[in-house]
Design a protein around this motif. Structure first.
Motif, PDB file in Angstrom:
ATOM      1  N   GLN A  77       0.829  -1.202   0.000  1.00  0.00           N
ATOM      2  CA  GLN A  77       0.000   0.000   0.000  1.00  0.00           C
ATOM      3  C   GLN A  77       0.868   1.259   0.000  1.00  0.00           C
ATOM      4  O   GLN A  77       1.875   1.334   0.708  1.00  0.00           O
ATOM      5  CB  GLN A  77      -0.914   0.000   1.213  1.00  0.00           C
ATOM      6  CG  GLN A  77      -1.913   1.127   1.207  1.00  0.00           C
ATOM      7  CD  GLN A  77      -2.909   1.020   2.345  1.00  0.00           C
ATOM      8  OE1 GLN A  77      -2.851   0.114   3.150  1.00  0.00           O
ATOM      9  NE2 GLN A  77      -3.821   1.960   2.405  1.00  0.00           N
ATOM     10  N   ILE A  78       0.436   2.239  -0.788  1.00  0.00           N
ATOM     11  CA  ILE A  78       1.137   3.526  -0.837  1.00  0.00           C
ATOM     12  C   ILE A  78       0.926   4.228   0.499  1.00  0.00           C
ATOM     13  O   ILE A  78      -0.214   4.340   0.975  1.00  0.00           O
ATOM     14  CB  ILE A  78       0.569   4.409  -1.969  1.00  0.00           C
ATOM     15  CG1 ILE A  78       0.681   3.699  -3.323  1.00  0.00           C
ATOM     16  CG2 ILE A  78       1.266   5.766  -1.997  1.00  0.00           C
ATOM     17  CD1 ILE A  78      -0.128   4.362  -4.435  1.00  0.00           C
ATOM     18  N   PRO A  79       1.996   4.716   1.129  1.00  0.00           N
ATOM     19  CA  PRO A  79       1.822   5.477   2.376  1.00  0.00           C
ATOM     20  C   PRO A  79       0.901   6.681   2.135  1.00  0.00           C
ATOM     21  O   PRO A  79       0.978   7.355   1.105  1.00  0.00           O
ATOM     22  CB  PRO A  79       3.237   5.929   2.727  1.00  0.00           C
ATOM     23  CG  PRO A  79       4.135   4.955   2.034  1.00  0.00           C
ATOM     24  CD  PRO A  79       3.407   4.567   0.775  1.00  0.00           C
ATOM     25  N   ARG A  80       0.028   6.913   3.082  1.00  0.00           N
ATOM     26  CA  ARG A  80      -0.979   7.976   2.945  1.00  0.00           C
ATOM     27  C   ARG A  80      -0.350   9.333   2.628  1.00  0.00           C
ATOM     28  O   ARG A  80      -0.817  10.062   1.773  1.00  0.00           O
ATOM     29  CB  ARG A  80      -1.820   8.047   4.215  1.00  0.00           C
ATOM     30  CG  ARG A  80      -2.954   9.035   4.156  1.00  0.00           C
ATOM     31  CD  ARG A  80      -3.820   8.912   5.420  1.00  0.00           C
ATOM     32  NE  ARG A  80      -4.848   9.904   5.482  1.00  0.00           N
ATOM     33  CZ  ARG A  80      -6.021   9.807   4.885  1.00  0.00           C
ATOM     34  NH1 ARG A  80      -6.305   8.757   4.163  1.00  0.00           N
ATOM     35  NH2 ARG A  80      -6.918  10.767   4.999  1.00  0.00           N
ATOM     36  N   ALA A 110      13.828   1.878  -5.469  1.00  0.00           N
ATOM     37  CA  ALA A 110      12.608   2.622  -5.121  1.00  0.00           C
ATOM     38  C   ALA A 110      11.775   1.780  -4.161  1.00  0.00           C
ATOM     39  O   ALA A 110      11.901   0.553  -4.133  1.00  0.00           O
ATOM     40  CB  ALA A 110      11.824   2.941  -6.387  1.00  0.00           C
ATOM     41  N   PRO A 111      10.907   2.420  -3.398  1.00  0.00           N
ATOM     42  CA  PRO A 111      10.057   1.655  -2.464  1.00  0.00           C
ATOM     43  C   PRO A 111       9.149   0.672  -3.213  1.00  0.00           C
ATOM     44  O   PRO A 111       8.836   0.870  -4.392  1.00  0.00           O
ATOM     45  CB  PRO A 111       9.217   2.737  -1.778  1.00  0.00           C
ATOM     46  CG  PRO A 111       9.874   4.035  -2.069  1.00  0.00           C
ATOM     47  CD  PRO A 111      10.676   3.867  -3.315  1.00  0.00           C
ATOM     48  N   ALA A 112       8.696  -0.331  -2.513  1.00  0.00           N
ATOM     49  CA  ALA A 112       7.850  -1.365  -3.119  1.00  0.00           C
ATOM     50  C   ALA A 112       6.573  -0.780  -3.726  1.00  0.00           C
ATOM     51  O   ALA A 112       6.085  -1.263  -4.737  1.00  0.00           O
ATOM     52  CB  ALA A 112       7.514  -2.425  -2.075  1.00  0.00           C
ATOM     53  N   TRP A 113       6.039   0.269  -3.142  1.00  0.00           N
ATOM     54  CA  TRP A 113       4.788   0.878  -3.590  1.00  0.00           C
ATOM     55  C   TRP A 113       4.986   1.912  -4.697  1.00  0.00           C
ATOM     56  O   TRP A 113       4.025   2.488  -5.208  1.00  0.00           O
ATOM     57  CB  TRP A 113       4.070   1.541  -2.415  1.00  0.00           C
ATOM     58  CG  TRP A 113       4.979   2.400  -1.566  1.00  0.00           C
ATOM     59  CD1 TRP A 113       5.611   2.002  -0.428  1.00  0.00           C
ATOM     60  CD2 TRP A 113       5.370   3.761  -1.794  1.00  0.00           C
ATOM     61  NE1 TRP A 113       6.376   3.043   0.072  1.00  0.00           N
ATOM     62  CE2 TRP A 113       6.245   4.135  -0.754  1.00  0.00           C
ATOM     63  CE3 TRP A 113       5.069   4.700  -2.766  1.00  0.00           C
ATOM     64  CZ2 TRP A 113       6.817   5.390  -0.659  1.00  0.00           C
ATOM     65  CZ3 TRP A 113       5.638   5.961  -2.680  1.00  0.00           C
ATOM     66  CH2 TRP A 113       6.501   6.291  -1.637  1.00  0.00           C
ATOM     67  N   TRP A 114       6.205   2.167  -5.082  1.00  0.00           N
ATOM     68  CA  TRP A 114       6.553   3.262  -5.989  1.00  0.00           C
ATOM     69  C   TRP A 114       5.771   3.232  -7.306  1.00  0.00           C
ATOM     70  O   TRP A 114       5.237   4.244  -7.751  1.00  0.00           O
ATOM     71  CB  TRP A 114       8.062   3.258  -6.247  1.00  0.00           C
ATOM     72  CG  TRP A 114       8.527   4.430  -7.052  1.00  0.00           C
ATOM     73  CD1 TRP A 114       9.006   4.414  -8.330  1.00  0.00           C
ATOM     74  CD2 TRP A 114       8.558   5.801  -6.649  1.00  0.00           C
ATOM     75  NE1 TRP A 114       9.341   5.677  -8.735  1.00  0.00           N
ATOM     76  CE2 TRP A 114       9.075   6.555  -7.711  1.00  0.00           C
ATOM     77  CE3 TRP A 114       8.197   6.463  -5.478  1.00  0.00           C
ATOM     78  CZ2 TRP A 114       9.234   7.930  -7.659  1.00  0.00           C
ATOM     79  CZ3 TRP A 114       8.369   7.834  -5.423  1.00  0.00           C
ATOM     80  CH2 TRP A 114       8.872   8.545  -6.493  1.00  0.00           C
ATOM     81  N   MET A 115       5.712   2.082  -7.945  1.00  0.00           N
ATOM     82  CA  MET A 115       5.074   2.014  -9.258  1.00  0.00           C
ATOM     83  C   MET A 115       3.571   2.244  -9.179  1.00  0.00           C
ATOM     84  O   MET A 115       2.998   2.846 -10.084  1.00  0.00           O
ATOM     85  CB  MET A 115       5.390   0.692  -9.968  1.00  0.00           C
ATOM     86  CG  MET A 115       6.824   0.606 -10.463  1.00  0.00           C
ATOM     87  SD  MET A 115       7.367   2.041 -11.457  1.00  0.00           S
ATOM     88  CE  MET A 115       6.255   1.946 -12.847  1.00  0.00           C
ATOM     89  N   GLN A 116       2.939   1.807  -8.102  1.00  0.00           N
ATOM     90  CA  GLN A 116       1.508   2.102  -7.939  1.00  0.00           C
ATOM     91  C   GLN A 116       1.272   3.611  -7.938  1.00  0.00           C
ATOM     92  O   GLN A 116       0.368   4.098  -8.616  1.00  0.00           O
ATOM     93  CB  GLN A 116       0.988   1.531  -6.625  1.00  0.00           C
ATOM     94  CG  GLN A 116       0.880   0.042  -6.578  1.00  0.00           C
ATOM     95  CD  GLN A 116       0.413  -0.388  -5.199  1.00  0.00           C
ATOM     96  OE1 GLN A 116       1.233  -0.752  -4.359  1.00  0.00           O
ATOM     97  NE2 GLN A 116      -0.872  -0.316  -4.968  1.00  0.00           N
ATOM     98  N   LEU A 117       2.088   4.312  -7.186  1.00  0.00           N
ATOM     99  CA  LEU A 117       1.945   5.763  -7.111  1.00  0.00           C
ATOM    100  C   LEU A 117       2.280   6.420  -8.442  1.00  0.00           C
ATOM    101  O   LEU A 117       1.544   7.274  -8.936  1.00  0.00           O
ATOM    102  CB  LEU A 117       2.853   6.322  -6.009  1.00  0.00           C
ATOM    103  CG  LEU A 117       2.850   7.843  -5.842  1.00  0.00           C
ATOM    104  CD1 LEU A 117       1.472   8.337  -5.421  1.00  0.00           C
ATOM    105  CD2 LEU A 117       3.912   8.275  -4.846  1.00  0.00           C
ATOM    106  N   ARG A 118       3.365   6.005  -9.049  1.00  0.00           N
ATOM    107  CA  ARG A 118       3.817   6.655 -10.279  1.00  0.00           C
ATOM    108  C   ARG A 118       2.871   6.412 -11.450  1.00  0.00           C
ATOM    109  O   ARG A 118       2.652   7.305 -12.275  1.00  0.00           O
ATOM    110  CB  ARG A 118       5.244   6.210 -10.617  1.00  0.00           C
ATOM    111  CG  ARG A 118       6.281   6.676  -9.597  1.00  0.00           C
ATOM    112  CD  ARG A 118       6.381   8.195  -9.460  1.00  0.00           C
ATOM    113  NE  ARG A 118       6.652   8.754 -10.772  1.00  0.00           N
ATOM    114  CZ  ARG A 118       6.023   9.817 -11.285  1.00  0.00           C
ATOM    115  NH1 ARG A 118       5.118  10.459 -10.586  1.00  0.00           N
ATOM    116  NH2 ARG A 118       6.325  10.232 -12.485  1.00  0.00           N
ATOM    117  N   VAL A 119       2.294   5.228 -11.548  1.00  0.00           N
ATOM    118  CA  VAL A 119       1.327   4.973 -12.625  1.00  0.00           C
ATOM    119  C   VAL A 119       0.099   5.858 -12.444  1.00  0.00           C
ATOM    120  O   VAL A 119      -0.388   6.473 -13.403  1.00  0.00           O
ATOM    121  CB  VAL A 119       0.945   3.477 -12.693  1.00  0.00           C
ATOM    122  CG1 VAL A 119      -0.267   3.249 -13.585  1.00  0.00           C
ATOM    123  CG2 VAL A 119       2.129   2.647 -13.184  1.00  0.00           C
TER     124      VAL A 119
END
Length: 149
Positions: free
Chosen positions: A3-6, A125-134
Protein backbone atom coordinates in the motif's frame (compact mmCIF):
# COMPACT_ATOMS: atom_id res chain seq x y z
CA UNK A 1 1.10 -5.37 -3.52
CA UNK A 2 2.32 -2.84 -0.96
CA UNK A 3 0.00 0.00 0.00
CA UNK A 4 1.14 3.53 -0.84
CA UNK A 5 1.82 5.48 2.38
CA UNK A 6 -0.98 7.98 2.95
CA UNK A 7 1.35 10.98 3.10
CA UNK A 8 3.05 10.04 -0.19
CA UNK A 9 -0.31 9.53 -1.88
CA UNK A 10 -1.77 12.80 -0.61
CA UNK A 11 1.32 14.82 -1.47
CA UNK A 12 1.55 13.17 -4.88
CA UNK A 13 -2.09 13.98 -5.62
CA UNK A 14 -1.58 17.53 -4.38
CA UNK A 15 1.27 17.78 -6.86
CA UNK A 16 -1.18 17.04 -9.67
CA UNK A 17 -3.43 19.98 -8.74
CA UNK A 18 -1.68 22.56 -10.98
CA UNK A 19 -2.16 20.21 -13.94
CA UNK A 20 -5.83 19.75 -13.06
CA UNK A 21 -6.31 23.49 -12.58
CA UNK A 22 -4.70 24.19 -15.94
CA UNK A 23 -7.01 21.69 -17.62
CA UNK A 24 -10.03 23.18 -15.85
CA UNK A 25 -9.18 26.68 -17.02
CA UNK A 26 -9.03 25.47 -20.61
CA UNK A 27 -12.72 24.53 -20.40
CA UNK A 28 -14.16 26.89 -17.76
CA UNK A 29 -14.49 30.64 -18.23
CA UNK A 30 -15.40 31.16 -14.54
CA UNK A 31 -12.17 29.38 -13.54
CA UNK A 32 -10.23 31.66 -15.91
CA UNK A 33 -11.86 34.74 -14.38
CA UNK A 34 -11.16 33.56 -10.84
CA UNK A 35 -7.54 32.84 -11.74
CA UNK A 36 -7.00 36.19 -13.43
CA UNK A 37 -8.46 38.01 -10.43
CA UNK A 38 -6.49 36.09 -7.80
CA UNK A 39 -3.30 34.64 -9.26
CA UNK A 40 -2.72 36.18 -12.68
CA UNK A 41 -2.46 34.87 -16.25
CA UNK A 42 0.55 32.68 -15.55
CA UNK A 43 -1.73 30.21 -13.78
CA UNK A 44 -4.16 29.62 -16.65
CA UNK A 45 -4.41 26.67 -19.05
CA UNK A 46 -1.28 25.63 -20.83
CA UNK A 47 0.88 28.22 -19.07
CA UNK A 48 0.57 26.65 -15.64
CA UNK A 49 0.68 23.09 -16.98
CA UNK A 50 3.79 23.60 -19.10
CA UNK A 51 5.82 25.58 -16.59
CA UNK A 52 4.86 23.28 -13.72
CA UNK A 53 5.42 20.18 -15.84
CA UNK A 54 8.95 21.36 -16.57
CA UNK A 55 9.58 21.87 -12.86
CA UNK A 56 8.19 18.45 -11.99
CA UNK A 57 10.36 16.64 -14.54
CA UNK A 58 13.39 18.36 -13.01
CA UNK A 59 12.16 17.44 -9.52
CA UNK A 60 11.79 13.82 -10.56
CA UNK A 61 15.39 13.84 -11.76
CA UNK A 62 16.31 14.67 -8.17
CA UNK A 63 14.15 11.85 -6.85
CA UNK A 64 15.85 9.36 -9.15
CA UNK A 65 19.25 10.77 -8.15
CA UNK A 66 18.31 10.06 -4.55
CA UNK A 67 17.42 6.49 -5.43
CA UNK A 68 20.81 6.15 -7.12
CA UNK A 69 22.55 6.86 -3.81
CA UNK A 70 21.29 3.46 -2.62
CA UNK A 71 23.31 1.68 -5.34
CA UNK A 72 27.01 0.96 -5.70
CA UNK A 73 29.52 0.84 -8.52
CA UNK A 74 28.31 0.74 -12.09
CA UNK A 75 24.64 0.56 -11.06
CA UNK A 76 25.06 3.82 -9.15
CA UNK A 77 26.85 5.46 -12.08
CA UNK A 78 24.11 4.31 -14.45
CA UNK A 79 21.46 5.52 -12.04
CA UNK A 80 23.04 8.96 -11.76
CA UNK A 81 23.27 9.24 -15.55
CA UNK A 82 19.67 8.11 -16.06
CA UNK A 83 18.43 10.41 -13.32
CA UNK A 84 19.60 13.47 -15.27
CA UNK A 85 17.49 12.61 -18.32
CA UNK A 86 14.08 13.98 -17.22
CA UNK A 87 15.52 17.40 -16.39
CA UNK A 88 17.53 17.51 -19.60
CA UNK A 89 14.48 16.46 -21.61
CA UNK A 90 12.42 19.27 -20.09
CA UNK A 91 15.17 21.82 -20.64
CA UNK A 92 15.75 20.98 -24.28
CA UNK A 93 12.32 19.84 -25.43
CA UNK A 94 9.75 22.06 -23.74
CA UNK A 95 9.21 25.10 -25.93
CA UNK A 96 8.13 25.96 -29.43
CA UNK A 97 4.49 26.61 -28.61
CA UNK A 98 1.99 25.05 -26.23
CA UNK A 99 1.00 22.03 -28.32
CA UNK A 100 4.52 20.83 -29.08
CA UNK A 101 5.62 21.59 -25.51
CA UNK A 102 2.68 19.59 -24.12
CA UNK A 103 3.43 16.68 -26.45
CA UNK A 104 7.06 16.72 -25.35
CA UNK A 105 6.04 16.81 -21.70
CA UNK A 106 3.72 13.86 -22.27
CA UNK A 107 6.58 11.94 -23.86
CA UNK A 108 8.83 13.00 -20.97
CA UNK A 109 6.40 11.79 -18.31
CA UNK A 110 5.82 8.48 -20.06
CA UNK A 111 9.58 7.98 -20.43
CA UNK A 112 9.97 8.91 -16.76
CA UNK A 113 7.57 6.11 -15.93
CA UNK A 114 10.00 3.77 -17.69
CA UNK A 115 12.84 5.12 -15.58
CA UNK A 116 10.71 4.75 -12.45
CA UNK A 117 10.15 1.11 -13.39
CA UNK A 118 13.86 0.57 -13.93
CA UNK A 119 14.80 2.01 -10.53
CA UNK A 120 11.97 0.03 -8.92
CA UNK A 121 13.12 -3.23 -10.55
CA UNK A 122 16.66 -2.54 -9.33
CA UNK A 123 15.25 -2.38 -5.79
CA UNK A 124 16.19 1.28 -5.36
CA UNK A 125 12.61 2.62 -5.12
CA UNK A 126 10.06 1.66 -2.46
CA UNK A 127 7.85 -1.36 -3.12
CA UNK A 128 4.79 0.88 -3.59
CA UNK A 129 6.55 3.26 -5.99
CA UNK A 130 5.07 2.01 -9.26
CA UNK A 131 1.51 2.10 -7.94
CA UNK A 132 1.95 5.76 -7.11
CA UNK A 133 3.82 6.66 -10.28
CA UNK A 134 1.33 4.97 -12.62
CA UNK A 135 -1.54 6.81 -10.94
CA UNK A 136 0.17 10.21 -11.01
CA UNK A 137 1.50 9.80 -14.54
CA UNK A 138 -1.95 8.84 -15.81
CA UNK A 139 -3.48 11.95 -14.24
CA UNK A 140 -0.71 14.25 -15.50
CA UNK A 141 -0.84 12.90 -19.05
CA UNK A 142 -4.64 13.18 -19.12
CA UNK A 143 -4.37 16.83 -18.04
CA UNK A 144 -1.65 17.62 -20.57
CA UNK A 145 -3.76 16.07 -23.33
CA UNK A 146 -6.22 18.95 -22.84
CA UNK A 147 -3.57 21.23 -24.32
CA UNK A 148 -2.99 18.94 -27.28
CA UNK A 149 -6.59 18.20 -28.30
Amino acid sequence: MTQIPRSALLLGLAGVLPFIWGALTIYSDPAVTLTLETLGPRFIGPYVQLSYGTVILAFMSGVLWGFSTKADGSMAATGYALSALPALWAFFMVGGGPVSAAINLIVGFIALLGLDFTFWRWGLAPAWWMQLRVLLTTLVVACLLTVVI
